[in-house]
Design an enzyme around this catalytic site. Structure first.
Site, PDB file in Angstrom:
ATOM      1  N   HIS A  21      20.594  -2.333   1.257  1.00  0.00           N
ATOM      2  CA  HIS A  21      19.335  -2.101   0.551  1.00  0.00           C
ATOM      3  C   HIS A  21      18.429  -1.248   1.434  1.00  0.00           C
ATOM      4  CE1 HIS A  21      17.471  -5.103   3.104  1.00  0.00           C
ATOM      5  NE2 HIS A  21      18.192  -6.102   2.611  1.00  0.00           N
ATOM      6  N   HIS A  24      17.928  -2.178   5.225  1.00  0.00           N
ATOM      7  CA  HIS A  24      18.993  -1.754   6.146  1.00  0.00           C
ATOM      8  C   HIS A  24      18.884  -0.254   6.399  1.00  0.00           C
ATOM      9  CE1 HIS A  24      21.105  -5.088   3.752  1.00  0.00           C
ATOM     10  NE2 HIS A  24      20.837  -5.620   4.918  1.00  0.00           N
ATOM     11  N   CYS A 130      21.484 -22.864   8.954  1.00  0.00           N
ATOM     12  CA  CYS A 130      21.308 -21.998   7.782  1.00  0.00           C
ATOM     13  C   CYS A 130      22.433 -20.973   7.798  1.00  0.00           C
ATOM     14  CB  CYS A 130      19.958 -21.295   7.795  1.00  0.00           C
ATOM     15  SG  CYS A 130      19.866 -20.013   6.496  1.00  0.00           S
ATOM     16  N   CYS A 133      21.188 -17.243   7.707  1.00  0.00           N
ATOM     17  CA  CYS A 133      20.778 -16.691   9.011  1.00  0.00           C
ATOM     18  C   CYS A 133      21.909 -16.800  10.029  1.00  0.00           C
ATOM     19  CB  CYS A 133      19.588 -17.450   9.586  1.00  0.00           C
ATOM     20  SG  CYS A 133      18.077 -17.329   8.645  1.00  0.00           S
ATOM     21  N   CYS A 155      15.658 -23.424   4.463  1.00  0.00           N
ATOM     22  CA  CYS A 155      15.332 -22.420   5.477  1.00  0.00           C
ATOM     23  C   CYS A 155      14.081 -21.659   5.037  1.00  0.00           C
ATOM     24  CB  CYS A 155      16.514 -21.455   5.623  1.00  0.00           C
ATOM     25  SG  CYS A 155      16.104 -19.936   6.489  1.00  0.00           S
ATOM     26  N   HIS A 158      15.326 -18.023   3.908  1.00  0.00           N
ATOM     27  CA  HIS A 158      16.193 -17.884   2.738  1.00  0.00           C
ATOM     28  C   HIS A 158      15.833 -18.805   1.563  1.00  0.00           C
ATOM     29  CE1 HIS A 158      18.692 -15.800   5.721  1.00  0.00           C
ATOM     30  NE2 HIS A 158      19.153 -15.130   4.689  1.00  0.00           N
ATOM     31  N   LYS A 305       8.983  -9.915   1.651  1.00  0.00           N
ATOM     32  CA  LYS A 305      10.055  -9.257   2.401  1.00  0.00           C
ATOM     33  C   LYS A 305      11.165  -8.938   1.419  1.00  0.00           C
ATOM     34  CE  LYS A 305      13.580  -9.576   5.893  1.00  0.00           C
ATOM     35  NZ  LYS A 305      14.702 -10.369   6.340  1.00  0.00           N
ATOM     36  N   LYS A 308      18.028  -9.020  -0.856  1.00  0.00           N
ATOM     37  CA  LYS A 308      18.903  -9.128  -2.016  1.00  0.00           C
ATOM     38  C   LYS A 308      18.833 -10.527  -2.598  1.00  0.00           C
ATOM     39  CE  LYS A 308      23.427  -9.660  -2.868  1.00  0.00           C
ATOM     40  NZ  LYS A 308      24.685  -9.971  -2.254  1.00  0.00           N
TER      41      LYS A 308
HETATM   42  N1  MSP Z   1      24.335  -9.205  11.463  1.00  0.00           N
HETATM   43  C1  MSP Z   1      23.016  -9.470  11.914  1.00  0.00           C
HETATM   44  C2  MSP Z   1      22.635  -8.557  13.062  1.00  0.00           C
HETATM   45  C3  MSP Z   1      23.539  -8.629  14.246  1.00  0.00           C
HETATM   46  S1  MSP Z   1      23.083  -7.498  15.465  1.00  0.00           S
HETATM   47  C4  MSP Z   1      23.962  -7.919  16.787  1.00  0.00           C
HETATM   48  C5  MSP Z   1      22.046  -9.247  10.765  1.00  0.00           C
HETATM   49  N2  MSP Z   1      22.468  -8.449   9.793  1.00  0.00           N
HETATM   50  S2  MSP Z   1      21.679  -8.056   8.450  1.00  0.00           S
HETATM   51  O1  MSP Z   1      22.628  -7.397   7.600  1.00  0.00           O
HETATM   52  O2  MSP Z   1      21.015  -9.195   7.926  1.00  0.00           O
HETATM   53  O3  MSP Z   1      20.688  -6.918   8.797  1.00  0.00           O
HETATM   54  C6  MSP Z   1      19.702  -7.081   9.688  1.00  0.00           C
HETATM   55  C7  MSP Z   1      18.789  -5.911   9.812  1.00  0.00           C
HETATM   56  O4  MSP Z   1      18.536  -5.209   8.581  1.00  0.00           O
HETATM   57  C8  MSP Z   1      17.411  -6.427  10.196  1.00  0.00           C
HETATM   58  O5  MSP Z   1      17.273  -6.727  11.517  1.00  0.00           O
HETATM   59  C9  MSP Z   1      16.597  -5.249   9.853  1.00  0.00           C
HETATM   60  O6  MSP Z   1      16.797  -4.300  10.865  1.00  0.00           O
HETATM   61  C10 MSP Z   1      17.205  -4.775   8.545  1.00  0.00           C
HETATM   62  N3  MSP Z   1      16.515  -5.385   7.414  1.00  0.00           N
HETATM   63  C11 MSP Z   1      16.976  -6.292   6.505  1.00  0.00           C
HETATM   64  N4  MSP Z   1      16.012  -6.553   5.585  1.00  0.00           N
HETATM   65  C12 MSP Z   1      14.907  -5.833   5.874  1.00  0.00           C
HETATM   66  C13 MSP Z   1      13.650  -5.625   5.280  1.00  0.00           C
HETATM   67  N5  MSP Z   1      13.266  -6.190   4.171  1.00  0.00           N
HETATM   68  N6  MSP Z   1      12.819  -4.763   5.887  1.00  0.00           N
HETATM   69  C14 MSP Z   1      13.164  -4.080   7.021  1.00  0.00           C
HETATM   70  N7  MSP Z   1      14.328  -4.253   7.591  1.00  0.00           N
HETATM   71  C15 MSP Z   1      15.191  -5.170   7.103  1.00  0.00           C
HETATM   72  O7  MSP Z   1      20.957  -9.786  10.819  1.00  0.00           O
END
Ligand code: MSP
Length: 534
Positions: A21, A24, A130, A133, A155, A158, A305, A308
């Site tokens: 999304h 990311h 969780c 997370c 959580c 979530h 925030k 998905k």
């Molecule tokens: N897999 C772990 C990270 C491991 S790193 C050694 C993880 N993955 S995640 O798919 O959930 O993606 C995390 C990252 O996506 C967040 O840290 C952030 O950088 C980005 N984001 C996810 N949702 C977001 C928002 N709504 N806004 C901004 N960034 C966001 O956590």
């Protein structure tokens, strides 16, 4: 030209079970823009991104879809995560997947090493977990459920029920690193940025750290603990190590010495893993800690925030299909102060696209090249005598380069773009004030018109160079339009920190027809895909 300076930067590795999304995409384009800037400035740059493929979340998602976890992640990575990089024009140097042998073997080696150094012990454990997370939760992170989860503990992130886990685990002696970490933060004020993130981590660590459970025995989708194959390594320990294994930790000492240590850019939700657990793990192994961790804020949609699971998710392609990848990159990187939360709305995106990109930058480029075509048969004229107004442009450009580079050093992409935009605004004003269309009517003012056209074209040359890390496609079109490719070489080879040196575009260069940099798009409300979501 190389500075010899090593610049290794990473994105978090994403859970492939989520569809990509714009959150990311935000982290990824920010890291890409920083990497492109440093690469183009001649730093020995390496950009890493990838996917985090182990853990319970993935195992369950695979089972729910009737696939083995490996088949499941292979499919998601191929169908969603590799394409994301193309969608956003990301020029990563490597992509690591935690299921690759190059990673798994080195993780085992690392964990064995900290075990041998006495930092791991076996213990009993019971706590609320969780799966969203992939983390055990402490009191302050647990709230009462509502709706379908009334009466349950959920959580805070979530809003889903937590699971009580009770098992024999291996523990990492994180508690021993409270003091060394506080010393690290005190001695390196830039280790955690921005300051708000740093303060949050420092006060958290000051409360004292607890040992960390680093293995799980109730499922097997993970990397086996080397001395006890009935356990798999905790997914976060496995995941954090990607930053080291990808650049040759344990396999290629020369490469590792060249790249390490890294800068990590992460969302603030995963700051503690990167600024507390990760440096402690490295200290335990006797490996240098990262250069720094930068935590950016959240993208909010409708004040929440975006995610998905909360159904506010927006796919990056919904934006790029309408506005293009450059607009995506520009919008998120310029409109949000890097380090703070920012609200996304279709109206704001559309308004900025129109005002800043189409009318501001795009129009400046098209009218300048069109005037050179019309008044000078498509040949960039030599500048005549310089007036105060021309000098202001030259100084604005030199100043912008310095300010932008300094902002990039602080990871403030938004401030860098604002500094560069002073050139766009100054040039638009310059053209309005100098009225080249009036000068063109008077043969006696020929030299003055030459100067005005040269100044505008040379300013655009600098803009193409400075904005190429942010908007690689539009700036490439501009580069071709200015005829710079023939005389100055490839855009990505233009030394960024030298972009302010005036006079690089050679008089006599033939300009080419300019492909529209930011084509007109229908406004929200006109039945565009974006409109329905506004
Ligand atoms: N897999 C772990 C990270 C491991 S790193 C050694 C993880 N993955 S995640 O798919 O959930 O993606 C995390 C990252 O996506 C967040 O840290 C952030 O950088 C980005 N984001 C996810 N949702 C977001 C928002 N709504 N806004 C901004 N960034 C966001 O956590």
């Amino acid at each position: 030209m190389t500075s010899g300076r090593s610049f290794y930067i990473t994105t978090p590795i994403y859970y492939p079970s989520d569809v990509p999304h714009i959150g990311h995409g935000y982290t990824t384009v920010a890291v890409d823009a920083l990497a492109r800037w440093h690469r183009q400035a001649g730093d020995d740059t390496w950009m890493l991104t990838g996917t985090d493929e182990h853990g319970q979340k993935m195992l369950r998602a695979a089972a729910a879809n009737g696939a083995t976890p490996q088949e499941w992640v292979d499919r998601l990575v191929a169908e969603s995560w590799f394409p994301l990089l193309k969608t956003l024009d990301v020029a990563n140097d490597d992509f690591i997947r935690t299921t690759q042998p190059r990673h798994e073997e080195r993780v085992r080696q690392f964990v064995q090493a900290i075990h041998d150094r006495g930092y791991i012990y076996a213990g009993e454990f019971e706590a609320l977990y969780c799966v969203g997370c992939e983390e055990f939760k402490t009191e302050s992170e647990i709230v009462d459920g509502t709706g379908a989860f009334e009466g349950l503990k959920v959580c805070a992130i979530h809003s889903k029920p937590l699971e009580l886990l009770q098992e024999k685990n291996y523990f990492f002696k994180l508690s021993e690193f409270t003091e060394p970490l506080l010393k690290l933060y005190a001695e390196n004020p830039d280790f955690i940025r921005p300051e708000s993130a740093r303060n949050e981590v420092v006060s958290f660590v000051k409360q004292g750290l607890k040992d960390l459970s680093i293995s799980r025995s109730t499922f097997d989708w993970g990397i086996k603990v080397p001395w006890d194959e009935t356990h798999v390594i905790y997914v976060w320990v496995d995941a954090l190590l990607n930053y080291a294994t990808a650049v040759g930790f344990g396999s290629d000492p020369e490469e590792f010495a060249r790249r390490w240590p890294a800068y990590h850019v992460v969302g603030k939700d995963i700051l503690r893993f990167h600024a507390v657990i990760w440096p402690a793990m490295l200290m335990a192994a006797g490996v240098e800690v990262p250069r720094g961790v930068f935590a950016h804020g959240w993208l909010l949609v409708g004040g929440e925030k975006m995610s998905k699971s909360k159904l506010t998710g927006i796919a990056p392609t919904e934006i790029t299909d309408v506005f293009g990848s450059d607009a995506y990159r520009f919008y998120f990187l310029s409109a949000i102060a890097f380090g703070q939360d920012g609200s996304f709305s279709w109206e704001d995106l559309s308004a900025r696209y129109q005002a800043e990109l189409a009318n501001g930058f795009g129009n400046l480029a098209s009218r300048t090249t069109a005037m050179i075509a019309r008044y000078r048969e498509g040949i960039v004229p030599p500048a005549g005598e310089e007036t105060d107004g021309d000098r202001v442009i030259r100084e604005t450009v030199a100043n912008a380069v310095e300010r932008a580079d300094a902002a990039i050093e602080r990871f403030r992409l938004d401030e860098a773009i604002a500094a560069i935009w002073t050139i766009v605004d100054a040039l638009n004003l310059y053209i309005t004030e100098n009225e080249p269309w009036v000068l063109a009517k008077d043969e006696g003012l020929r030299s003055r018109l030459d100067t005005v056209l040269y100044t505008a074209a040379e300013g655009l040359r600098a803009l193409a160079v400075l904005l190429s890390p942010i908007m690689p496609i539009a700036t490439e079109k501009l580069w071709v339009g200015l005829g710079a490719a023939e005389s100055l070489g490839r855009l990505q080879d233009q030394a960024l920190r030298d972009a302010g040196r005036w006079g690089q575009l050679r008089p006599g260069t033939s300009v080419n027809a300019l492909a529209p940099l930011f084509p007109r798009v229908e406004q929200p409300g006109d039945g565009q895909p974006g409109a329905a979501k506004a």
